[in-house]
Motif scaffolding. Structure first.
Motif, PDB file in Angstrom:
ATOM      1  N   UNK A 105      48.280  58.256  60.561  1.00 25.79           N
ATOM      2  CA  UNK A 105      47.391  58.871  59.549  1.00 25.79           C
ATOM      3  C   UNK A 105      46.886  60.252  59.958  1.00 25.79           C
ATOM      4  N   UNK A 106      46.649  60.444  61.279  1.00 23.99           N
ATOM      5  CA  UNK A 106      46.177  61.763  61.713  1.00 23.99           C
ATOM      6  C   UNK A 106      47.238  62.839  61.516  1.00 23.99           C
ATOM      7  N   UNK A 107      48.508  62.437  61.585  1.00 24.11           N
ATOM      8  CA  UNK A 107      49.584  63.428  61.488  1.00 24.11           C
ATOM      9  C   UNK A 107      49.677  64.070  60.105  1.00 24.11           C
ATOM     10  N   UNK A 108      49.125  63.429  59.116  1.00 24.68           N
ATOM     11  CA  UNK A 108      49.233  63.974  57.753  1.00 24.68           C
ATOM     12  C   UNK A 108      47.915  64.567  57.286  1.00 24.68           C
ATOM     13  N   UNK A 109      47.023  64.892  58.255  1.00 26.03           N
ATOM     14  CA  UNK A 109      45.792  65.579  57.871  1.00 26.03           C
ATOM     15  C   UNK A 109      46.130  66.965  57.298  1.00 26.03           C
ATOM     16  N   UNK A 110      45.395  67.329  56.280  1.00 24.58           N
ATOM     17  CA  UNK A 110      45.689  68.596  55.594  1.00 24.58           C
ATOM     18  C   UNK A 110      45.375  69.815  56.445  1.00 24.58           C
ATOM     19  N   UNK A 111      44.528  69.647  57.462  1.00 18.90           N
ATOM     20  CA  UNK A 111      44.128  70.799  58.267  1.00 18.90           C
ATOM     21  C   UNK A 111      45.192  71.231  59.265  1.00 18.90           C
ATOM     22  N   UNK A 112      46.174  70.379  59.511  1.00 24.85           N
ATOM     23  CA  UNK A 112      47.199  70.697  60.510  1.00 24.85           C
ATOM     24  C   UNK A 112      48.201  71.686  59.949  1.00 24.85           C
ATOM     25  N   UNK A 113      48.609  72.604  60.775  1.00 20.04           N
ATOM     26  CA  UNK A 113      49.679  73.519  60.369  1.00 20.04           C
ATOM     27  C   UNK A 113      51.033  72.920  60.735  1.00 20.04           C
ATOM     28  N   UNK A 114      52.099  73.662  60.512  1.00 23.49           N
ATOM     29  CA  UNK A 114      53.442  73.131  60.713  1.00 23.49           C
ATOM     30  C   UNK A 114      53.705  72.789  62.183  1.00 23.49           C
ATOM     31  N   UNK A 115      53.349  73.688  63.055  1.00 21.82           N
ATOM     32  CA  UNK A 115      53.595  73.422  64.473  1.00 21.82           C
ATOM     33  C   UNK A 115      52.812  72.206  64.968  1.00 21.82           C
ATOM     34  N   UNK A 116      51.578  72.089  64.529  1.00 23.22           N
ATOM     35  CA  UNK A 116      50.775  70.935  64.924  1.00 23.22           C
ATOM     36  C   UNK A 116      51.350  69.642  64.362  1.00 23.22           C
ATOM     37  N   UNK A 117      51.812  69.685  63.110  1.00 23.51           N
ATOM     38  CA  UNK A 117      52.438  68.511  62.516  1.00 23.51           C
ATOM     39  C   UNK A 117      53.713  68.127  63.277  1.00 23.51           C
ATOM     40  N   UNK A 118      54.503  69.123  63.619  1.00 30.95           N
ATOM     41  CA  UNK A 118      55.717  68.841  64.397  1.00 30.95           C
ATOM     42  C   UNK A 118      55.386  68.213  65.745  1.00 30.95           C
ATOM     43  N   UNK A 119      54.305  68.654  66.358  1.00 28.24           N
ATOM     44  CA  UNK A 119      53.895  68.056  67.631  1.00 28.24           C
ATOM     45  C   UNK A 119      53.550  66.583  67.444  1.00 28.24           C
ATOM     46  N   UNK A 120      52.818  66.268  66.373  1.00 30.17           N
ATOM     47  CA  UNK A 120      52.501  64.869  66.093  1.00 30.17           C
ATOM     48  C   UNK A 120      53.764  64.049  65.879  1.00 30.17           C
ATOM     49  N   UNK A 121      54.654  64.555  65.037  1.00 28.18           N
ATOM     50  CA  UNK A 121      55.866  63.803  64.700  1.00 28.18           C
ATOM     51  C   UNK A 121      56.737  63.600  65.945  1.00 28.18           C
ATOM     52  N   UNK A 122      56.812  64.603  66.788  1.00 26.38           N
ATOM     53  CA  UNK A 122      57.624  64.488  68.004  1.00 26.38           C
ATOM     54  C   UNK A 122      57.092  63.370  68.902  1.00 26.38           C
ATOM     55  N   UNK A 123      55.797  63.321  69.084  1.00 24.55           N
ATOM     56  CA  UNK A 123      55.206  62.264  69.918  1.00 24.55           C
ATOM     57  C   UNK A 123      55.391  60.899  69.272  1.00 24.55           C
ATOM     58  N   UNK A 124      55.208  60.829  67.958  1.00 26.07           N
ATOM     59  CA  UNK A 124      55.369  59.547  67.256  1.00 26.07           C
ATOM     60  C   UNK A 124      56.804  59.046  67.382  1.00 26.07           C
ATOM     61  N   UNK A 125      57.768  59.946  67.233  1.00 23.73           N
ATOM     62  CA  UNK A 125      59.173  59.533  67.372  1.00 23.73           C
ATOM     63  C   UNK A 125      59.457  59.022  68.781  1.00 23.73           C
ATOM     64  N   UNK A 126      58.951  59.719  69.762  1.00 20.26           N
ATOM     65  CA  UNK A 126      59.165  59.259  71.135  1.00 20.26           C
ATOM     66  C   UNK A 126      58.574  57.861  71.346  1.00 20.26           C
TER      67      UNK A 126
END
Length: 929
Positions: A576-597
């Motif tokens: 849920x934190x990964x889809x916060x509206x305040x995150x920019x693209x790079x921050x979202x990619x960081x979340x997704x990368x960790x989640x995938x791992x």
């Protein structure tokens, strides 16, 4: 080794004795405790210097003691002169008070054995430091022997002496008269102090500008202690019998020369011919060359040459000497400033302390510890000055050993740890926290240092909190784990949750992320990660801090996150934190990368677990099948044994005689003892036939199981036995002589049957069964039937082709009545010929091969076999547990050992027991009439 110990013992004893003898009885000992002998000083180094403490205040002091034994060689008036001179010098010193003069703590006290007075703590005299060790203890104290004067100490020491002389000349209007290295004392702080006013002279016209001082003529007949040291004395004392302030300046020049030449004076004087020596000295001084001053620093060489000038008017005065460039050294000026620090205001002090860190590296360590550190720590009583003094103290602490830090610095820092104002104190300590945790003992860290850090985390100032959070990771490895777990981490969490500052919250998360490696895995999983879900803020910086902690924990080799935590807590929080509206693209990619791992590791670990479980289940199934097969075989074996037990128990029950049978057997036994008539024998046989009741045996239910090879051999036994019986039957039926109501009746229910009844001589048919000694065998009901091939004697299930042999009477055999039995017996009696049983005896005789029960047990593997082992070597009798009439035929060898039913292999090829068919036929004809 022993000699060294004895030497040490004698030395200690001698020193103790010296102290005791010197000070014992002196009034000084009432107020002061006298310690060890540390140095010597004064004119001729006559005063022994001891360290001591004041009894009331425990204040450290130095005790000067003059032992009167040193002057025992002199006459009484000389002794009095010496004592008077010494007293005069101490009394004059006691009256004078100046920082450059030795401070007297207790005035002179005299006893019968000594003179004594107390001063400020003293290290040694300058003469001791320069190598003159007269009147010192033995062995020599190592701190004096190895002492080396640094340039800054020489410069500032000479400056201090010059300032002292300036005070005497200008303020007191006095000439010291004996400025020597013996009368210059180095105190505990390294400061040079003047003493030895034994020969001082006061000005006779102090109010006038040109001072005049009286001077005594040199008297070579006086004791040396009553005269000044001529090696440092100005020439005018001897040659013109005059003195002035310039005379002390000459002595100062001689002292300066001695300091730079390792204690060697400029001239050596012959005390016996003092005038001649001084005349020669005067000539040398007038043409003093530069080569004689080569060891003196060049910047002060000319000034020393002026001080040693023959003309007093050419010599610089004390005030002028204090201002020469030689003393304008940074170190000397710094030490001078510290000595005058009490005269400065806070602003001047603060400016000086700010520039001090630049000067400290240029100064020797001993000078810093002895001279500067005490002055700095004395300023801790002024809270306004602590922020300026503390950085310098901690800078000195870095250069100290741990022992020096604990002894010299920590006692003064302990009160400062608890100061909360001004706030800069806390900032300074936080910046030097690694130093404090490294050198401070663990107990003091727990009691003083860490509480200061906790106060910083709870401080109202956001700046203090930020600085503390930034500094904590730099010394986290030095904090013990219980303190970090129970005190530090909870305060960091509270600072993160309760603050309204975004910077403090982010710094709290960053601080936690940096100290994760010092925490335990399960503490992180159980305490840190659940705390992340409590953070209410959703700013991008905070979210990235949360992600950073998750990532550090997930990727760290020591920590790691279990798959249960990943699936149940971490991923449900991160996604849920990964889809916060305040995150920019790079921050979202960081979340997704960790989640995938995390998902990949979760998949890999759980898949590996399931594969292992599958392999284990397959192995378990294989083991279960094997166990079931083993259990089935054991069950089959036990059921077979149980059925065999039932069979033989049934047989035993059927063949067990009733009470009437036993009585009849007893009666027949009694009758055998007397001769019986034929009628009686016939009647007895009739009664036996009537008493025997044949019982039907319940058919055994076949069980399905694989037929073992011994069972197949049992089939061959039965068929062979039936064939033999059939041949016998055919012979007997071919020529019957029995009446129509004969005693033989075939068994219609059996495929092949044979039944016969005959009177048998009971005297020849006795057996022993272990219960009764004589039991009559009843043979009238013997029948042997071959059943269908589906029946097995040993109750083997589905024993195809296996015959069944019953030793009990056939169930449908006619019950012979007494009438028929009587008629049959009467017919036999009329023939008057006994029945010949030789053919049956030959059939079941001892010629049959015997089989042991052990062999039967090996073939059948039934648990009841060992119970039926009969006694060996008893032909003709059988002791059986199966019943008293198990031996049906009653012939020798038909017991358990010779019974052919117990070993079918013995009947694979039966032995022909008949001698000839004609004789067998005749026997049967005779038997059946």
């Amino acid at each position: 080794m022993e000699s060294m110990l004895n030497k040490l013992k004698s030395t200690v004893t001698k020193v103790t004795a010296d102290v005791t003898s010197a000070v014992m009885g002196n009034p000084v000992t009432r107020e002061f405790d006298v310690g060890r002998h540390i140095a010597s000083g004064g004119n001729g180094l006559a005063w022994k210097i001891f360290d001591g403490t004041k009894k009331s205040t425990k204040q450290e002091v130095a005790v000067f003691v003059f032992d009167k034994k040193l002057i025992d060689k002199y006459q009484k008036f000389e002794k009095d002169q010496i004592i008077d001179s010494l007293k005069r010098g101490v009394q004059q010193l006691t009256r004078l008070r100046h920082p450059r003069l030795l401070t007297v703590q207790h005035p002179l006290e005299e006893s019968r054995d000594c003179l004594a007075f107390c001063t400020e703590p003293v290290f040694a005299s300058l003469a001791n430091v320069l190598g003159c060790w007269d009147n010192l203890p033995s062995p020599l104290p190592p701190d004096i022997k190895e002492y080396k004067l640094y340039d800054v100490e020489m410069k500032y020491g000479l400056l201090q002496v010059s300032e002292g002389l300036s005070f005497l000349h200008s303020s007191v209007k006095m000439v010291h008269g004996n400025i020597t290295s013996e009368n210059i004392i180095l105190n505990k702080s390294g400061a040079w102090k003047i003493m030895g006013f034994d020969f001082c002279t006061q000005s006779t016209n102090p109010s006038e500008q040109e001072l005049k001082f009286p001077c005594k003529e040199w008297d070579p007949n006086l004791p040396s202690l009553c005269l000044p040291n001529p090696e440092y004395l100005a020439p005018e004392y001897i040659l013109s019998v005059s003195c002035e302030t310039a005379s002390d300046m000459y002595s100062l020049g001689a002292v300066m020369y001695s300091v730079f030449n390792k204690g060697k004076p400029i001239f050596e004087v012959n005390k016996q011919d003092i005038y001649k020596s001084f005349s020669r000295q005067l000539d040398q001084l007038s043409r003093l060359s530069s080569s004689a001053l080569q060891n003196i620093p060049e910047e002060v060489r000319e000034h020393i040459k002026l001080l040693l000038n023959v003309a007093p008017t050419v010599r610089p005065d004390a005030d002028q000497m204090t201002k020469i460039p030689f003393f304008d050294d940074v170190g000397a000026m710094t030490l001078q400033y510290f000595d005058s620090l009490f005269q400065r205001d806070n602003l001047q002090k603060s400016q000086f302390f700010k520039g001090l860190p630049k000067v400290l590296p240029k100064l020797p360590k001993r000078v810093i510890i002895q001279r500067i550190l005490p002055s700095l720590t004395s300023e801790f009583v002024n809270p306004d000055m602590v922020p300026f003094v503390l950085p310098n103290v901690l800078l000195i602490a870095e250069e100290c050993t741990k022992e020096e830090y604990i002894k010299l610095i920590l006692p003064d820092l302990a009160p400062v740890f608890k100061q909360q104002e001004p706030i800069q104190i806390l900032l300074i300590f936080l910046q030097k926290m690694d130093l404090l945790l490294t050198k401070t003992p663990p107990d003091e860290i727990k009691n003083s240092v860490l509480p200061m850090v906790y106060r910083a985390l709870e401080a109202p100032s956001i700046q203090i909190q930020e600085l503390c959070l930034n500094i904590i990771p730099t010394f986290a490895n030095l904090i013990d784990y219980p303190s970090m777990k129970n005190a530090l981490i909870p305060r960091i969490k509270n600072a993160c949750l309760q603050t309204s500052s975004l910077a403090v919250r982010v710094n709290s998360l960053v601080c936690l992320g940096k100290i994760l490696e010092y925490l335990d895995k399960w503490f992180v999983l159980d305490d840190i990660l659940p705390f992340l879900q409590q953070i209410p803020s959703k700013e991008p910086a905070v979210l990235m801090g949360i992600l950073g902690i998750y990532k550090c924990t997930f990727t760290h080799k020591k920590l790691g996150i279990t798959k249960e935590q990943l699936a149940g807590k971490v991923l449900p929080h991160l996604i849920p934190l990964s889809i916060e509206n305040n995150l920019n693209l790079n921050q979202f990619n960081s979340f997704i990368c960790v989640i995938k791992d995390m998902l990949n590791r979760l998949e890999a670990e759980h898949k590996t677990k399931l594969e292992q479980l599958h392999v284990m289940q397959e192995q378990q199934k294989t083991l279960d099948i094997t166990n079931q097969m083993n259990v089935s075989e054991e069950a089959k074996s036990s059921s077979t044994g149980n059925q065999i037990d039932k069979v033989f128990n049934s047989i035993g029950t059927d063949l067990l005689p009733s009470g009437s049978d036993i009585k009849e057997n007893e009666l027949s036994s009694k009758q055998r003892k007397t001769s019986l008539t034929l009628e009686e024998k016939q009647k007895l046989a009739k009664e036996q036939e009537q008493a025997q009741k044949l019982k039907n045996q319940q058919p055994l239910k076949p069980q399905t199981h694989t037929i073992t090879p011994p069972v197949k051999q049992a089939k061959d036994l039965t068929e062979t036995l039936i064939d033999n019986m059939s041949s016998l039957t055919s012979h007997s039926i071919s020529k019957p002589k029995v009446a129509s109501s004969g005693s033989f009746s075939s068994v219609p229910s059996m495929g092949i049957g044979m039944g016969f009844s005959s009177p048998v001589d009971s005297t020849k048919r006795n057996i022993t069964n272990g219960l009764n000694t004589t039991i009559g065998l009843q043979t009238s009901g013997f029948s042997m039937g071959a059943g269908t091939t589906s029946q097995n004697f040993f109750s083997s299930p589905s024993g195809t082709g296996t015959a069944k042999v019953n030793i009990v009477p056939a169930p449908n055999m006619p019950n012979y009545s007494p009438v028929s039995a009587t008629s049959a017996v009467s017919q036999l009696t009329q023939q008057n010929r006994p029945a010949d049983m030789s053919s049956l005896d030959n059939l079941f005789g001892p010629q049959k091969p015997k089989v042991s029960m052990n062999q039967l047990a090996q073939q059948k593997s039934t648990p009841w076999v060992n119970q039926f082992v009969p006694p060996q070597g008893s032909p003709g009798t059988t002791s059986s547990v199966l019943g008293p009439q198990m031996n049906i035929v009653g012939q020798p060898g038909f017991g358990m050992q010779g019974n052919p039913f117990f070993n079918p292999q013995n009947f694979a090829q039966p032995t022909n027991t008949m001698t000839s068919s004609s004789s067998a036929s005749n026997d049967l004809k005779d038997l059946f009439g």
